[in-house]
Design a protein around this motif. Structure first.
Motif, mmCIF file in Angstrom:
data_model
loop_
_atom_site.group_PDB
_atom_site.id
_atom_site.type_symbol
_atom_site.label_atom_id
_atom_site.label_comp_id
_atom_site.label_asym_id
_atom_site.label_seq_id
_atom_site.Cartn_x
_atom_site.Cartn_y
_atom_site.Cartn_z
ATOM 1 N N LEU A 18 0.650 -1.153 -0.034
ATOM 2 C CA LEU A 18 -0.046 0.423 -0.219
ATOM 3 C C LEU A 18 1.045 1.159 -0.178
ATOM 4 N N GLN A 19 2.012 1.502 0.780
ATOM 5 C CA GLN A 19 2.641 1.859 0.742
ATOM 6 C C GLN A 19 3.467 2.347 -0.405
ATOM 7 N N GLY A 20 3.376 1.600 -1.615
ATOM 8 C CA GLY A 20 3.931 1.979 -2.841
ATOM 9 C C GLY A 20 3.554 2.128 -3.696
ATOM 10 N N ARG A 21 2.242 2.527 -3.370
ATOM 11 C CA ARG A 21 1.249 2.190 -4.320
ATOM 12 C C ARG A 21 1.181 4.062 -4.681
ATOM 13 N N PRO A 22 0.746 4.307 -5.954
ATOM 14 C CA PRO A 22 0.736 5.734 -6.237
ATOM 15 C C PRO A 22 -0.001 7.007 -5.182
ATOM 16 N N ASP A 23 -0.420 7.974 -5.506
ATOM 17 C CA ASP A 23 -1.479 9.018 -4.388
ATOM 18 C C ASP A 23 -1.941 9.097 -5.589
ATOM 19 N N LEU A 24 -3.308 9.208 -5.485
ATOM 20 C CA LEU A 24 -4.537 10.029 -6.521
ATOM 21 C C LEU A 24 -5.502 11.150 -5.293
ATOM 22 N N LEU A 25 -4.772 12.104 -6.475
ATOM 23 C CA LEU A 25 -6.458 13.569 -5.786
ATOM 24 C C LEU A 25 -6.729 13.741 -6.777
ATOM 25 N N ILE A 26 -8.198 13.533 -6.620
ATOM 26 C CA ILE A 26 -9.287 13.951 -7.595
ATOM 27 C C ILE A 26 -9.777 14.964 -7.128
ATOM 28 N N SER A 27 -9.387 16.511 -7.704
ATOM 29 C CA SER A 27 -10.181 17.946 -7.718
ATOM 30 C C SER A 27 -11.193 18.410 -8.540
ATOM 31 N N LEU A 28 -11.907 19.032 -8.490
ATOM 32 C CA LEU A 28 -13.006 19.668 -9.185
ATOM 33 C C LEU A 28 -12.875 21.350 -9.370
ATOM 34 N N GLY A 36 -11.974 19.349 -13.619
ATOM 35 C CA GLY A 36 -10.769 18.981 -12.688
ATOM 36 C C GLY A 36 -9.731 18.607 -13.073
ATOM 37 N N LYS A 37 -8.874 18.135 -12.699
ATOM 38 C CA LYS A 37 -8.121 17.470 -12.926
ATOM 39 C C LYS A 37 -7.810 16.643 -11.770
ATOM 40 N N VAL A 38 -6.887 15.048 -12.281
ATOM 41 C CA VAL A 38 -6.572 14.268 -11.133
ATOM 42 C C VAL A 38 -4.759 14.249 -11.632
#
Length: 518
Positions: A31-41, A58-60
């Motif tokens: 889980l620590q090695g997975r990419p981080d996702l941030l979804i914003s509008l 928005g953007k990811v």
């Protein structure tokens, strides 16, 4: 042997504990090695409600803690309905049956130029992928591929349903049960294809929930057939003067379906609640000439929200009769009533009318018959010729602000309808006779305005547009004409001029045909 057995048991427990610790550690490191996702509008506001034709831009942002290979970023706007029913059968293998209907899925194409080359996410670097969606006003026909009893049912199933049942997205109760949820979200998946067999693996995924209330126009009034028990638009009751005093007369209460309650647009700044008006008509027919209209008491109004849910597609508009049938184990209904108003209508004035003769002849202009072949224009106005009384009560309808109201809608596996319950108390002259209560149950719709001037398409407009498309793509056949048609054109040879005649030509023709010049 007992000690050996104990030692063996202790070793086995130790092995399982160590294996569990290693698995937990490996999962944590994964889980620590997975990419981080941030979804914003863009212009995101907490608690914002979106509607038809609103843009979702928005953007990811994807950040990898270490370098990792990936193949694709999937960004979709999705709408799903989740329902379940409790299994009451003793032979059922599970306690409930679940259903999921994904009625909307729009994908955001990402050009190759937006991806890193090669497609390896560098450690600590953030990659930005913009997206842009527009909330549609219609679903594609494949969203409702099952059979329906009529076209208007399928048209209703192809409308976007409002968000419902998600406690995280609403600030107050929307009267929805746990058995039915309508959810919208922007979902993002980071995909990598497995080299051995090409199977897609989801490295990381995330979603951002949306609160959507699409624009809903008012539908035509329901056609209620005689004998239906879902709604009651008229009801009569015989009143007594006293316990042993005989009849006072008959009172009839009726009302039509009121206009829809229209929710304001999400972008509207008004705080006024949705309102409408119902008109209740009263008619009292006295048993004899000395009987006077009864004294009216209190009038109470409630609105009942009925949420239908099923784990199989519904072919018709659901009703309480089929939802509660013992043979329909795959569907159910949840009712919740909310009080609207209660007031005294004792001061309502009655108007006395003189009865017409037993039969009166109407002219063709005032005839209510839809047939031109009527056997007679004689219409019964009164049986005994006695006078009667009428009264009218205006019933204001205002939705309380302590609930989250959603429009009336019908989906393949869930629906929401509303009923206006009106209860009128009637007193008789004798105190020994208890007051009578007459209740009406009227269908009422809740519609919703959009934030844009463009209104949702009606069924007729959608059908006309599809017909134009079909006509445009209809194949044409071009072939060489038969020999019998070649050279037989009705158009004269080229000696005739294609230019319009001049005034001189008209003058020459007039001089040639004028008898005075002969």
């Amino acid at each position: 042997m007992s000690h050996s057995a104990m030692a063996s048991h202790g070793y086995s427990h130790s092995v399982h504990s160590t294996a569990g610790t290693i698995a937990t550690y490996a999962k944590k490191m994964g889980l620590q090695g997975r990419p981080d996702l941030l979804i914003s509008l863009n212009e995101e506001v907490e608690g914002k409600v979106y509607t038809t034709f609103d843009a979702l831009s928005g953007k990811v942002e994807v950040t990898a803690p270490h370098s990792a290979r990936f193949d694709e970023i999937q960004i979709t706007l999705e709408g799903i309905v989740k329902t379940y029913v409790e299994n009451l059968s003793a032979t059922a293998s599970s306690s409930r049956t679940n259903a999921v209907h994904r009625f909307l899925k729009l994908s955001m194409p990402i050009p190759d130029s937006e991806y890193p080359q090669p497609r390896i996410a560098e450690a600590g670097r953030t990659y930005i992928f913009p997206f842009n969606f527009v909330i549609p006003d219609q679903l594609l026909p494949r969203s409702c591929s099952h059979g329906c009893t009529s076209e208007h049912v399928q048209h209703a199933h192809l409308q976007l349903p409002p968000s419902m049942g998600d406690r995280e997205m609403v600030s107050s109760d929307d009267l929805a049960p746990e058995m039915s949820k309508v959810q919208y979200s922007i979902k993002v998946k980071v995909i990598r294809s497995r080299e051995s067999d090409g199977k897609e693996l989801v490295l990381v995924e995330g979603q951002k929930k949306l609160h959507i209330v699409p624009a809903m126009t008012e539908a035509p009034p329901l056609s209620i057939q005689p004998g239906e028990d879902e709604y009651v638009l008229s009801k009569s009751k015989t009143l007594k003067k006293g316990v042993f005093s005989g009849k006072l007369g008959k009172i009839t209460i009726s009302a039509d379906q009121p206009n829809a309650l229209v929710l304001p647009a999400p972008s509207s700044t008004t705080t006024a609640p949705a309102t409408s008006m119902a008109t209740v008509h009263l008619r009292f027919e006295p048993h004899d000439g000395s009987s006077q209209p009864p004294r009216l008491g209190g009038l109470t109004t409630k609105i009942k929200a009925s949420t239908f849910f099923a784990v199989r597609p519904t072919a018709a508009i659901p009703t309480h009769r089929n939802a509660l049938s013992q043979f329909e184990m795959h569907r159910g209904v949840y009712d919740h009533s909310v009080s609207l108003n209660s007031r005294c209508v004792e001061s309502v004035s009655w108007a006395k009318h003189k009865a017409a003769p037993a039969y009166t002849r109407r002219n063709s202009a005032s005839s209510s018959s839809s047939s031109d072949c009527s056997d007679s224009n004689l219409t019964p106005e009164s049986v005994d010729g006695a006078p009667y009384y009428t009264a009218t009560i205006l019933v204001p309808i205002t939705l309380p602000s302590n609930k989250t109201w959603i429009p009336t809608f019908h989906n393949c596996i869930t629906s929401r309808i509303y009923t206006l319950d009106i209860s009128l108390t009637i007193h008789t002259p004798s105190k020994a006779v208890a007051a009578s209560t007459v209740a009406l149950h009227l269908p009422i719709q809740i519609a919703a305005k959009g934030s844009h001037d463009r209104r949702p398409s009606t069924a007729a407009e959608v059908a006309a547009e599809l017909a134009e498309v079909d006509e445009y793509f209809r194949p044409r056949v071009i072939e060489v004409p038969s020999e019998g048609l070649i050279g037989n054109s009705v158009i004269s040879p080229a000696q005739q001029s294609v230019l319009p005649p001049s005034y001189e030509s008209f003058g020459q023709a007039q001089r040639a045909t004028s008898p005075s010049r002969c």
